[in-house]
Structures are given as C-alpha cells and as structure tokens.
Design a protein around this motif. Structure first.
Motif, PDB file in Angstrom:
ATOM      1  N   ALA A  41      33.076  37.956  36.443  1.00  0.00           N
ATOM      2  CA  ALA A  41      34.125  37.472  35.540  1.00  0.00           C
ATOM      3  C   ALA A  41      35.311  38.441  35.537  1.00  0.00           C
ATOM      4  CB  ALA A  41      33.572  37.288  34.128  1.00  0.00           C
ATOM      5  N   ASP A  42      35.018  39.737  35.578  1.00  0.00           N
ATOM      6  CA  ASP A  42      36.097  40.732  35.640  1.00  0.00           C
ATOM      7  C   ASP A  42      36.907  40.580  36.922  1.00  0.00           C
ATOM      8  OD1 ASP A  42      35.275  41.746  33.194  1.00  0.00           O
ATOM      9  OD2 ASP A  42      34.250  43.486  34.059  1.00  0.00           O
ATOM     10  N   LEU A  43      36.230  40.297  38.036  1.00  0.00           N
ATOM     11  CA  LEU A  43      36.941  40.070  39.293  1.00  0.00           C
ATOM     12  C   LEU A  43      37.833  38.836  39.192  1.00  0.00           C
ATOM     13  CD1 LEU A  43      34.052  40.746  41.862  1.00  0.00           C
ATOM     14  CD2 LEU A  43      35.969  42.269  41.276  1.00  0.00           C
ATOM     15  N   ALA A  44      37.318  37.779  38.577  1.00  0.00           N
ATOM     16  CA  ALA A  44      38.107  36.557  38.398  1.00  0.00           C
ATOM     17  C   ALA A  44      39.316  36.834  37.517  1.00  0.00           C
ATOM     18  CB  ALA A  44      37.246  35.451  37.804  1.00  0.00           C
ATOM     19  N   ALA A  83      49.965  29.500  40.984  1.00  0.00           N
ATOM     20  CA  ALA A  83      49.426  28.818  39.802  1.00  0.00           C
ATOM     21  C   ALA A  83      48.051  28.202  40.031  1.00  0.00           C
ATOM     22  CB  ALA A  83      50.407  27.764  39.317  1.00  0.00           C
ATOM     23  N   ARG A  84      47.816  27.618  41.188  1.00  0.00           N
ATOM     24  CA  ARG A  84      46.516  26.980  41.439  1.00  0.00           C
ATOM     25  C   ARG A  84      45.402  28.021  41.477  1.00  0.00           C
ATOM     26  NH1 ARG A  84      46.502  22.810  46.161  1.00  0.00           N
ATOM     27  NH2 ARG A  84      48.209  22.128  44.855  1.00  0.00           N
ATOM     28  N   VAL A  85      45.659  29.141  42.134  1.00  0.00           N
ATOM     29  CA  VAL A  85      44.657  30.213  42.163  1.00  0.00           C
ATOM     30  C   VAL A  85      44.426  30.732  40.748  1.00  0.00           C
ATOM     31  CG1 VAL A  85      44.166  32.570  42.941  1.00  0.00           C
ATOM     32  CG2 VAL A  85      45.069  30.885  44.554  1.00  0.00           C
ATOM     33  N   ALA A  92      40.880  30.624  38.929  1.00  0.00           N
ATOM     34  CA  ALA A  92      40.300  31.917  38.548  1.00  0.00           C
ATOM     35  C   ALA A  92      39.982  31.934  37.055  1.00  0.00           C
ATOM     36  CB  ALA A  92      41.240  33.056  38.912  1.00  0.00           C
ATOM     37  N   SER A  93      40.842  31.343  36.255  1.00  0.00           N
ATOM     38  CA  SER A  93      40.609  31.259  34.814  1.00  0.00           C
ATOM     39  C   SER A  93      39.354  30.435  34.525  1.00  0.00           C
ATOM     40  CB  SER A  93      41.829  30.645  34.120  1.00  0.00           C
ATOM     41  OG  SER A  93      41.618  30.575  32.732  1.00  0.00           O
TER      42      SER A  93
END
Length: 110
Positions: free
Chosen positions: A52-55, A68-70, A74-75
């Motif tokens: 989650a920290d990486l995301a 924006a899509r990434v 990621a969110s």
C-alpha cells in the motif's frame, strides 16, 4: 478521479513552467519509479501495508506529472491493500495496465 487521461500535458507544463527539458527529466524519473515500484506492488509475498505504501508513492508521483489514470488506479490499489481486501489483485492488475499504457505513450517522448 474524474479525468483519467494518460498524461495531462497542460498539468505537466504548469508544473515545469513550460520547461521542456525539466518535463522530460520528470517524466524520466516517473518512468524509473514505475519500473522500480511495480514489482513490489505485484509481489503478493510482501506485506499488504508495504505494498500500500508503494501504491501511495506511485500515486503521488503520477499526480505530480499529470498521469491521472495511473494515479487513479494506484489510489484504488492502495485502498484495497489497506482494507485487506482479498480482491486487491484486481486493482493492482488494473494499475499495471495503466502503467504499461502510460509508459508506452511516453516511449516516443523520452
């Protein structure tokens, strides 16, 4: 996120004050970060909190360059991982696709 473009060039131009060399440098750093973080995100053997920290890190980087899509994917991955969702693999797969599409779009630019 309402607007999920691969790369919002107006946002990037605003962030870099129209400096093309700086924009290219930031996009290069973003590409490197994607390539560095995605293997950890996709590694189910890592703790969910670490993934989650990486995301979260990738989301911030994506927002900075206007990817924006990434950022949106990621969110979603971050939220699923923090919630301990057994279906967290789906948002991570969607994130991987968004990263691949964005990096492919950048390939001609870098």
């Amino acid at each position: 996120m309402a607007d999920e473009t691969l790369l919002d060039r107006a946002h990037l131009d605003a962030q870099t004050f129209g400096d093309e060399a700086l924009a290219d440098e930031l996009l290069g750093l973003f590409e490197e970060q994607c390539r560095r973080l995605m293997p950890g995100l996709e590694n189910a053997a890592l703790q969910a909190g670490d993934r989650a920290d990486l995301a979260h890190t990738l989301k911030g980087s994506a927002l900075g360059v206007g990817a924006a899509r990434v950022a949106a994917r990621a969110s979603e991955a971050e939220d699923a991982l923090r919630a301990g969702s057994p279906a967290a693999a789906y948002p991570i797969q969607a994130l991987a696709i968004a990263v691949d599409e964005t990096l492919a779009a950048l390939a001609g630019r870098l």
